[in-house]
Enzyme design. Structure first.
Site, PDB file in Angstrom:
ATOM      1  N   ASP A  85      -1.741   0.012  -0.851  1.00 26.20           N
ATOM      2  CA  ASP A  85      -3.722   0.650  -0.389  1.00 26.20           C
ATOM      3  C   ASP A  85      -3.943  -0.013  -1.081  1.00 26.20           C
ATOM      4  O   ASP A  85      -4.080  -1.320  -1.358  1.00 26.20           O
ATOM      5  CB  ASP A  85      -3.748   2.000  -0.991  1.00 26.20           C
ATOM      6  CG  ASP A  85      -3.293   1.993  -2.501  1.00 26.20           C
ATOM      7  OD1 ASP A  85      -2.613   1.348  -3.181  1.00 26.20           O
ATOM      8  OD2 ASP A  85      -4.346   2.261  -3.628  1.00 26.20           O
ATOM      9  N   GLU A 179      -2.250   3.219  -5.740  1.00 22.97           N
ATOM     10  CA  GLU A 179      -2.247   2.497  -6.812  1.00 22.97           C
ATOM     11  C   GLU A 179      -3.562   2.008  -7.534  1.00 22.97           C
ATOM     12  O   GLU A 179      -3.947   2.243  -8.382  1.00 22.97           O
ATOM     13  CB  GLU A 179      -1.314   1.096  -6.947  1.00 22.97           C
ATOM     14  CG  GLU A 179      -1.461   0.868  -7.906  1.00 22.97           C
ATOM     15  CD  GLU A 179      -2.549   0.279  -8.382  1.00 22.97           C
ATOM     16  OE1 GLU A 179      -3.013  -0.752  -9.508  1.00 22.97           O
ATOM     17  OE2 GLU A 179      -3.138  -0.588  -7.585  1.00 22.97           O
TER      18      GLU A 179
END
Length: 413
Positions: A85, A179
């Site tokens: 991400d 994350e």
């Protein structure tokens, strides 16, 4: 050792073109559907390069094994992690631009000429003269945080699978979502990883090894005012948005990201939402030590008290939540994973750089859960901005570091 840097570059550019922003308001894992596109691509590519035990979980964790080549039975399994991400503030889906043999002059990003990478202001960029560097086009993140890490892990895995003469133990690969919103390994069953130690590929400067991060809390402050028609609101309405603004103004500006550096933590409002009747302020609190983090909570509580005293008719509620803790607290009890990382950097011909991260990594949560996980450099710079860039040279050196690390664990593990 000869690394296929062009394959590494092609992978990285392929990955950054895919939009993978996470979303703190998302309720699932991954928090956004778009992350699945890259996760499934990585699952397919791991199969194509010959990895074993390739699987993707219902929560979007891509797992695979690089089978051991050592004849020694005592070599522990290690794991390499990278997150797919990108940060929430700006769009991803980059148009990557490769600047071959960077000439050292300022780089104006074509899709937004206001975005300029000026080596006069960026010492690390000056160091990259002559190297191939990659930027986005000016309106998006590049996504080097952490697709540089993803590409590095893939390149290292591919190299080992193509060179079975390199002795190493079993290596587990894990790519995870979310994350950037602090939920990267929340749904990961560590038994599926099955490693004795891990490394996150989520650092910046060439040679950097991190074993210390911020400790982090989140805070949510809820303001409930008194509703009234604005035409007849005199002496009746209590506007929750004004209370939220007063609260933010009561936070000491010297304890903000804009005013702090080094080992000084901060209190950072990240979102205000609501209306005149009810409003919410969300904040993140950061400090390297737990007593400093407690002091940041006290600052928030003091600002809440200021608002309560100024407007007793309102209701103000504050809620704190633990996000992650400084991984140093666990790693300092057994520094071998860190020492092996430093030795691997030296074997790659680089002088190690040890920094405390003014942030966190998935390694913070992994370490606290019992899987020690220091952080290793990728070369990414100016992250979380349109000016994000990375040097292919640094990424290649990171691949070399992982290969040396695999051998070190085989030799000494």
């Amino acid at each position: 050792m000869t690394i296929d840097s062009e394959d590494l570059l092609e992978r990285f550019c392929r990955y950054v073109r895919i939009e993978t922003r996470s979303d703190a308001h998302g309720t699932g894992t991954p928090s956004t559907p778009c992350q699945w596109a890259l996760l499934r691509l990585l699952e397919r590519e791991l199969r194509e390069i010959g990895a074993a035990d390739v699987a993707i979980t219902e929560h979007g964790y891509v797992l695979a094994t690089i089978p051991a080549t050592t004849r020694r039975s005592s070599v522990p399994t290690i794991a390499w992690f990278a997150h797919v991400d990108t940060a929430t503030e700006l769009p991803g889906g980059a148009r990557p631009i490769v600047h071959r043999a960077y000439d050292g002059r300022p780089i104006t990003l074509p899709d937004d000429p206001a975005q300029v990478l000026d080596p006069a202001a960026l010492p690390y960029l000056r160091r990259a003269q002559g190297e191939d560097i990659i930027t986005a086009s000016g309106t998006t993140l590049l996504g080097a945080d952490d697709k540089a890490g993803v590409a590095i892990v893939m390149a290292a895995a591919r190299h080992l699978l193509r060179h079975p003469e390199i002795p190493h133990g079993s290596i587990r690969v894990c790519f995870n979502p979310d994350e950037e919103i602090g939920r990267g390994v929340e749904q990961l069953d560590l038994a599926l990883v099955g490693a004795a130690a891990a490394y996150t590929l989520d650092g910046s400067e060439r040679g950097e090894v991190n074993y210390e991060t911020f400790s982090a809390d989140g805070a949510r402050v809820e303001f409930t005012g008194v509703a009234a028609h604005p035409g007849w609101a005199k002496d009746t309405m209590v506007n929750a948005l004004r209370l939220a603004a007063r609260f933010v103004a009561a936070l000491p500006p010297e304890v903000s990201p804009e005013r702090t550096a080094g080992r000084h933590g901060f209190v950072h409002p990240v979102e205000i939402s609501g209306n005149s009747e009810h409003a919410t302020v969300r904040l993140i609190l950061r400090d390297f030590e737990l007593d400093g983090l407690a002091a940041k909570r006290a600052l928030v509580e003091h600002a809440v008290a200021v608002v309560r005293a100024a407007e007793p008719r309102a209701r103000v509620d504050v809620h704190f939540s633990e996000q992650y803790r400084n991984m140093r607290y666990w790693l300092e009890k057994d520094m071998r994973p860190v020492e092996f990382a430093l030795a691997a950097v030296r074997r790659a011909g680089i002088e190690p750089v040890v920094n405390a991260i003014r942030g966190g990594t998935d390694g913070s949560r992994l370490t606290a859960r019992g899987l020690p996980a220091p952080n290793i450099f990728t070369g990414m710079q100016e992250v979380h901005s349109q000016r994000e860039w990375v040097s292919l040279h640094d990424m290649t050196r990171s691949v070399e570091t992982l290969l040396h690390l695999a051998r070190l664990w085989e030799e000494q593990g």
